[in-house]
Scaffold this active site. Structure first.
Site, PDB file in Angstrom:
ATOM      1  N   CYS A 148      12.759 -15.115  -4.938  1.00 21.78           N
ATOM      2  CA  CYS A 148      12.819 -16.216  -3.981  1.00 21.78           C
ATOM      3  C   CYS A 148      11.997 -15.917  -2.727  1.00 21.78           C
ATOM      4  CB  CYS A 148      14.261 -16.554  -3.652  1.00 21.78           C
ATOM      5  SG  CYS A 148      15.121 -17.261  -5.083  1.00 21.78           S
ATOM      6  N   GLU A 170      17.802 -21.152  -3.687  1.00 23.44           N
ATOM      7  CA  GLU A 170      16.552 -21.405  -2.960  1.00 23.44           C
ATOM      8  C   GLU A 170      15.556 -22.189  -3.818  1.00 23.44           C
ATOM      9  OE1 GLU A 170      18.053 -17.252  -1.705  1.00 23.44           O
ATOM     10  OE2 GLU A 170      17.968 -18.427  -3.543  1.00 23.44           O
ATOM     11  N   CYS A 190      16.322 -13.121  -2.821  1.00 28.61           N
ATOM     12  CA  CYS A 190      15.912 -11.999  -3.665  1.00 28.61           C
ATOM     13  C   CYS A 190      14.388 -11.892  -3.656  1.00 28.61           C
ATOM     14  CB  CYS A 190      16.430 -12.220  -5.088  1.00 28.61           C
ATOM     15  SG  CYS A 190      15.590 -13.573  -5.965  1.00 28.61           S
ATOM     16  N   HIS A 208      18.226 -20.247  -9.008  1.00 29.42           N
ATOM     17  CA  HIS A 208      18.695 -19.716  -7.733  1.00 29.42           C
ATOM     18  C   HIS A 208      18.795 -20.876  -6.745  1.00 29.42           C
ATOM     19  CE1 HIS A 208      17.604 -15.223  -8.214  1.00 29.42           C
ATOM     20  NE2 HIS A 208      17.781 -15.770  -9.409  1.00 29.42           N
TER      21      HIS A 208
END
Length: 163
Positions: A99, A68, A96, A66
């Site tokens: 994260c 992040e 999400c 991801h």
């Protein structure tokens, strides 16, 4: 609710966040060539971008890639520590739940995001993890910075996918 809306920020703070969000948008745009959902992030420490990330789950065939995660990993490497206190994380889409857990576990001070995620967000969209008072750390959350630009990129990506 612990999420601050972009329109409620002081002009100077909002302008700084918009500048960083433009850098995150650059990262997001690079996702399209690999058929990944266009999400980008930057980590900022003392007014300097120290980490960049973009969604690469399809490209890397990994659930961990991801935006992040990448931005925080690079920031931790540059700072030489896992504790990211004092770091601002800027993402084009609401983090999400995974994260959002990263925000708590890495002690991110502030997370700014553009587009809320009502289905999968962990910063108020679906669940509130990042500033949950029951957890050991709470990040300051700001939503809606350059929302229309980031939303346009996401919508365009999914429209192409549907065709």
């Amino acid at each position: 609710m612990c999420v601050i809306k972009a329109e409620d920020l002081a002009a100077e703070e909002k302008a700084a966040y918009e500048s960083y969000m433009r850098a995150a948008l650059e990262e997001a745009r690079m996702c399209i060539e690999s058929d990944d959902v266009p999400v980008g992030a930057v980590a900022v420490f003392e007014n300097e971008i120290i980490g960049r990330g973009r969604n690469a789950r399809e490209k890397r065939r990994s659930p961990l890639w991801h935006a992040e995660m990448q931005a925080c990993e690079e920031a931790a490497s540059r700072l030489g520590r896992w504790n990211l206190s004092g770091v601002l994380l800027v993402a084009t889409k609401e983090p999400c739940v995974m994260c959002a857990g990263l925000l708590v576990q890495s002690r991110i001070s502030t997370c700014v995001f553009a587009v809320p995620d009502k289905k999968g967000g962990g910063c108020g969209g679906n669940m509130q993890i990042a500033c949950n008072p029951e957890l050991n750390h709470r990040a300051r959350l700001v939503s809606g910075v350059l929302e229309s630009e980031c939303l346009e990129l996401l919508r365009g990506f999914f429209q192409k996918k549907r065709k």
